[in-house]
Design a protein around this motif. Structure first.
Motif, PDB file in Angstrom:
ATOM      1  N   LEU A  56       0.680  -1.320  -0.222  1.00 33.30           N
ATOM      2  CA  LEU A  56      -0.066  -0.523   0.003  1.00 33.30           C
ATOM      3  C   LEU A  56       0.813   1.702   0.042  1.00 33.30           C
ATOM      4  O   LEU A  56       0.153   2.522  -0.235  1.00 33.30           O
ATOM      5  CB  LEU A  56      -0.761   0.024   0.696  1.00 33.30           C
ATOM      6  N   VAL A  59      -0.112   4.510  -2.545  1.00 34.74           N
ATOM      7  CA  VAL A  59      -0.590   4.214  -3.199  1.00 34.74           C
ATOM      8  C   VAL A  59      -1.109   5.910  -3.122  1.00 34.74           C
ATOM      9  O   VAL A  59      -2.008   5.316  -4.398  1.00 34.74           O
ATOM     10  CB  VAL A  59      -1.546   3.616  -2.306  1.00 34.74           C
ATOM     11  N   ILE A  60      -0.985   6.551  -2.388  1.00 32.29           N
ATOM     12  CA  ILE A  60      -2.195   7.641  -2.795  1.00 32.29           C
ATOM     13  C   ILE A  60      -0.910   8.868  -2.507  1.00 32.29           C
ATOM     14  O   ILE A  60       0.220   8.773  -1.674  1.00 32.29           O
ATOM     15  CB  ILE A  60      -3.024   8.213  -2.002  1.00 32.29           C
ATOM     16  N   LEU A  62       0.310  12.554  -0.888  1.00 32.03           N
ATOM     17  CA  LEU A  62      -0.678  13.139  -0.297  1.00 32.03           C
ATOM     18  C   LEU A  62       0.042  14.264  -0.630  1.00 32.03           C
ATOM     19  O   LEU A  62      -0.673  15.504   0.105  1.00 32.03           O
ATOM     20  CB  LEU A  62      -0.402  12.555   1.179  1.00 32.03           C
ATOM     21  N   TYR A  67      -6.698  14.265  -2.462  1.00 31.83           N
ATOM     22  CA  TYR A  67      -6.280  12.933  -1.755  1.00 31.83           C
ATOM     23  C   TYR A  67      -7.492  12.302  -1.357  1.00 31.83           C
ATOM     24  O   TYR A  67      -7.087  10.872  -2.229  1.00 31.83           O
ATOM     25  CB  TYR A  67      -5.449  13.304  -0.607  1.00 31.83           C
ATOM     26  N   LYS A  68      -8.941  13.166  -1.496  1.00 28.98           N
ATOM     27  CA  LYS A  68      -9.794  11.851  -0.686  1.00 28.98           C
ATOM     28  C   LYS A  68     -10.756  11.053  -2.058  1.00 28.98           C
ATOM     29  O   LYS A  68     -10.796   9.862  -2.141  1.00 28.98           O
ATOM     30  CB  LYS A  68     -11.019  12.707  -0.063  1.00 28.98           C
ATOM     31  N   GLU A  70      -8.271  11.306  -4.909  1.00 31.72           N
ATOM     32  CA  GLU A  70      -8.036  10.774  -5.461  1.00 31.72           C
ATOM     33  C   GLU A  70      -7.216   8.598  -4.837  1.00 31.72           C
ATOM     34  O   GLU A  70      -7.568   8.087  -5.850  1.00 31.72           O
ATOM     35  CB  GLU A  70      -5.998  10.804  -5.190  1.00 31.72           C
ATOM     36  N   TYR A  71      -7.949   9.272  -3.726  1.00 33.04           N
ATOM     37  CA  TYR A  71      -8.335   7.770  -3.028  1.00 33.04           C
ATOM     38  C   TYR A  71      -9.393   6.548  -3.184  1.00 33.04           C
ATOM     39  O   TYR A  71      -9.474   6.137  -3.670  1.00 33.04           O
ATOM     40  CB  TYR A  71      -8.412   7.380  -1.170  1.00 33.04           C
ATOM     41  N   SER A  72     -10.646   7.545  -3.464  1.00 32.09           N
ATOM     42  CA  SER A  72     -11.640   7.199  -3.586  1.00 32.09           C
ATOM     43  C   SER A  72     -11.761   6.132  -5.345  1.00 32.09           C
ATOM     44  O   SER A  72     -11.940   5.152  -6.064  1.00 32.09           O
ATOM     45  CB  SER A  72     -12.711   8.028  -3.669  1.00 32.09           C
ATOM     46  N   TYR A  74      -9.113   5.073  -6.823  1.00 27.13           N
ATOM     47  CA  TYR A  74      -8.392   4.119  -6.584  1.00 27.13           C
ATOM     48  C   TYR A  74      -8.911   2.733  -6.306  1.00 27.13           C
ATOM     49  O   TYR A  74      -8.670   1.743  -6.935  1.00 27.13           O
ATOM     50  CB  TYR A  74      -6.945   4.366  -5.790  1.00 27.13           C
ATOM     51  N   LEU A  75     -10.382   3.065  -5.281  1.00 31.88           N
ATOM     52  CA  LEU A  75     -10.312   2.389  -5.031  1.00 31.88           C
ATOM     53  C   LEU A  75     -11.868   1.157  -5.530  1.00 31.88           C
ATOM     54  O   LEU A  75     -11.746   0.236  -6.000  1.00 31.88           O
ATOM     55  CB  LEU A  75     -11.751   2.311  -3.305  1.00 31.88           C
ATOM     56  N   LYS A  78      -9.742  -0.259  -8.090  1.00 29.36           N
ATOM     57  CA  LYS A  78      -9.245  -1.478  -7.740  1.00 29.36           C
ATOM     58  C   LYS A  78     -10.557  -2.658  -7.978  1.00 29.36           C
ATOM     59  O   LYS A  78     -10.893  -3.746  -8.024  1.00 29.36           O
ATOM     60  CB  LYS A  78      -8.672  -1.468  -6.391  1.00 29.36           C
TER      61      LYS A  78
END
Length: 80
Positions: A56, A59-60, A62, A67-68, A70-72, A74-75, A78
């Motif tokens: 991990l 992955v992001i 920062l 970043y929220k 980007e993480y969303s 990414y999920l 995935k």
């Protein structure tokens, strides 16, 4: 080598500690010994990172303001 040690501790604390020790199947002496050992142990070993955490890493980014999102994204990528 074990040595006897006398401590003055509040009675309520002793009762709670005895209950905790019994609940965790350990003697009160061993519980205190382990605690003191953890306080005095030199932490010279490098903490090992599990393969999952290692995967991990990075992955992001920062540095991004969003970043929220980007993480969303990414999920979503995935798991879709």
């Amino acid at each position: 080598m074990n040595t006897k040690l006398t401590l003055n501790i509040d009675q309520d604390v002793i009762e709670e500690a005895k209950f905790y020790a019994k609940s965790n199947s350990v003697s009160l002496s061993k519980l205190i010994e382990n605690y003191l050992l953890s306080l005095t142990k030199k932490n010279t070993e490098k903490t090992k990172v599990s393969p999952l955490v290692e995967s991990l890493t990075g992955v992001i980014s920062l540095e991004s303001e969003d970043y929220k999102k980007e993480y969303s994204d990414y999920l979503s990528k995935k798991y879709s």
